[in-house]
Design an enzyme around this catalytic site. Structure first.
Site, PDB file in Angstrom:
ATOM      1  N   GLU A 114      -8.320   2.583  15.398  1.00 33.73           N
ATOM      2  CA  GLU A 114      -7.019   3.139  14.985  1.00 33.73           C
ATOM      3  C   GLU A 114      -7.269   4.242  13.963  1.00 33.73           C
ATOM      4  O   GLU A 114      -7.874   4.001  12.921  1.00 33.73           O
ATOM      5  CB  GLU A 114      -6.158   2.025  14.388  1.00 33.73           C
ATOM      6  CG  GLU A 114      -4.736   2.452  14.118  1.00 33.73           C
ATOM      7  CD  GLU A 114      -3.904   1.274  13.625  1.00 33.73           C
ATOM      8  OE1 GLU A 114      -3.044   0.810  14.367  1.00 33.73           O
ATOM      9  OE2 GLU A 114      -4.123   0.835  12.468  1.00 33.73           O
ATOM     10  N   SER A 148      -4.759   6.872  12.923  1.00 35.34           N
ATOM     11  CA  SER A 148      -3.638   7.253  12.057  1.00 35.34           C
ATOM     12  C   SER A 148      -3.618   6.322  10.835  1.00 35.34           C
ATOM     13  O   SER A 148      -3.899   5.126  10.964  1.00 35.34           O
ATOM     14  CB  SER A 148      -2.329   7.132  12.832  1.00 35.34           C
ATOM     15  OG  SER A 148      -1.273   7.616  12.051  1.00 35.34           O
ATOM     16  N   SER A 163      -5.099   6.640   2.052  1.00 34.89           N
ATOM     17  CA  SER A 163      -6.287   6.612   2.916  1.00 34.89           C
ATOM     18  C   SER A 163      -6.190   5.361   3.792  1.00 34.89           C
ATOM     19  O   SER A 163      -5.421   4.435   3.495  1.00 34.89           O
ATOM     20  CB  SER A 163      -7.560   6.584   2.074  1.00 34.89           C
ATOM     21  OG  SER A 163      -7.493   5.490   1.198  1.00 34.89           O
ATOM     22  N   LYS A 164      -6.960   5.361   4.849  1.00 42.30           N
ATOM     23  CA  LYS A 164      -6.848   4.251   5.814  1.00 42.30           C
ATOM     24  C   LYS A 164      -7.271   2.921   5.173  1.00 42.30           C
ATOM     25  O   LYS A 164      -6.683   1.884   5.457  1.00 42.30           O
ATOM     26  CB  LYS A 164      -7.723   4.585   7.032  1.00 42.30           C
ATOM     27  CG  LYS A 164      -7.596   3.601   8.179  1.00 42.30           C
ATOM     28  CD  LYS A 164      -6.281   3.749   8.930  1.00 42.30           C
ATOM     29  CE  LYS A 164      -6.139   2.802  10.107  1.00 42.30           C
ATOM     30  NZ  LYS A 164      -4.737   2.577  10.456  1.00 42.30           N
ATOM     31  N   VAL A 165      -8.274   2.967   4.332  1.00 45.16           N
ATOM     32  CA  VAL A 165      -8.756   1.721   3.716  1.00 45.16           C
ATOM     33  C   VAL A 165      -8.751   1.863   2.193  1.00 45.16           C
ATOM     34  O   VAL A 165      -9.323   2.816   1.653  1.00 45.16           O
ATOM     35  CB  VAL A 165     -10.201   1.398   4.186  1.00 45.16           C
ATOM     36  CG1 VAL A 165     -10.642   0.050   3.615  1.00 45.16           C
ATOM     37  CG2 VAL A 165     -10.298   1.405   5.703  1.00 45.16           C
TER      38      VAL A 165
END
Ligand code: AGP
Length: 327
Positions: A139, A141, A322-324
């Site tokens: 993933e 996005s 941010s994603k993480v």
């Protein structure tokens, strides 16, 4: 077209793969939970809403359960009086620092950990006592979509395993129902374009975590100010904020619960935009009320996506996110 919308369109496939690969694992988890005197369910952001969703299903199955944000599971709430406690940790990345702190705290207190993640190589997957891997695929996005859909699917599988597999048949059908919802997105797009700047999501019981997810999705993608309430809670104060700059989106639960709220909103000059299997602004296929949650989730995600596109936002790369979360 956004990456987010592409990833929403992958949900039917993510769902069917996750469901077919995890039925046996769900039975193992159900056995562990049956023997537990207390089940914590933890996660952050969207993964916390998966925790609330699963907790609601576990409570319905007679399991003492406490959903809590991953960063809050620490000495302040822990009691060592529970025998054989379990912590179910949701984390799409398996690397978010708060999810890992929930895992580490649990291990230091002899709480058994069950990690549910979309990343089989992650720290969470490798270090939990038991791990379940969802099959959403990569993933990209920042906004979690398909990875959250499969978190709910795993929750439903665990519930089903604890309740004599009553939902087996409808679960197998879930992927094609969600596909129908996604293919029918023109009404969703149209409504997304017309929403006001302030959005309120209402949903009761099992749909309350979906309402919270709707508000988060709007905040992180379109930058709209959004909030969520359990449907009837809206009458206990927050409705005073309703004005002509507010859109209210209501996830239908049942008529008794919803109608008085819809009526009150209209009496003060507003209009509830309804999502449901009948008599709604956005109508989705009728199915079991638990599976309906998966349909509602896709609608909410598409609404957020179209709203953000309409506002000209960089939907896939929101500012400051941010994603993480690693620190
Ligand atoms: C959701 O769209 C966000 N990306 C965010 O809330 C995310 O779910 C949260 O940071 C937790 O991440 P994790 O699932 O990887 O632990």
């Amino acid at each position: 077209m956004t990456i987010m919308m592409d990833e929403i369109r992958e949900e039917p496939r993510s769902l069917s793969q996750t469901i077919s690969h995890n039925k046996d694992k769900a039975k193992v988890i159900a056995e562990i939970l049956r023997d537990s005197s207390m089940v914590y369910v933890t996660g952050s952001g969207t993964s916390y809403y998966a925790s609330v969703f699963l907790s609601t299903l576990l409570l319905k199955s007679g399991v003492p359960t406490f959903p809590i944000q991953a960063s809050d599971l620490n000495g302040a709430v822990f009691s060592d009086r529970f025998s054989s406690p379990v912590n179910i940790i949701f984390s799409q990345s398996g690397e978010n620092i708060d999810a890992l702190s929930s895992m580490n705290f649990s291990k230091s207190k002899n709480i058994r950990t069950i990690g549910i993640t979309n990343n089989p190589e992650s720290t969470l997957a490798r270090n939990s006592h038991v791990s379940i891997v969802t099959m959403a695929g990569n993933e990209l996005s920042v906004a979690a979509t398909k990875s959250h859909t499969v978190q709910l699917a795993i929750s439903i599988l665990i519930y089903d395993a604890m309740n004599s597999h009553l939902l087996d048949k409808v679960i197998s059908n879930a992927s094609s129902l969600v596909e129908r919802v996604i293919l029918n997105d023109s009404i969703v797009k149209n409504l997304g374009n017309k929403l006001k700047d302030h959005v309120v999501f209402l949903g009761a019981g099992l749909y309350y975590p979906l309402a919270m997810e709707g508000a988060l999705k709007f905040k992180e993608t379109s930058g709209s100010y959004a909030e969520a309430y359990s449907t009837r809670e809206y009458l206990h104060g927050p409705i005073h904020t309703l004005d002509d700059q507010t859109s209210v989106i209501l996830l239908r639960t049942n008529e008794n619960n919803d109608n008085s709220v819809i009526k009150k909103i209209s009496e003060i000059g507003g209009k509830a935009i309804t999502i449901g299997p009948y008599d709604s602004d956005i109508t989705v296929p009728q199915t079991d009320s638990i599976i309906l949650a998966l349909e509602y989730l896709s609608v909410i995600q598409m609404l957020a996506n179209y709203r953000a596109q309409f506002k000209g936002e960089d939907t896939d790369h929101p500012r400051f996110l941010s994603k993480v979360v690693r620190e």
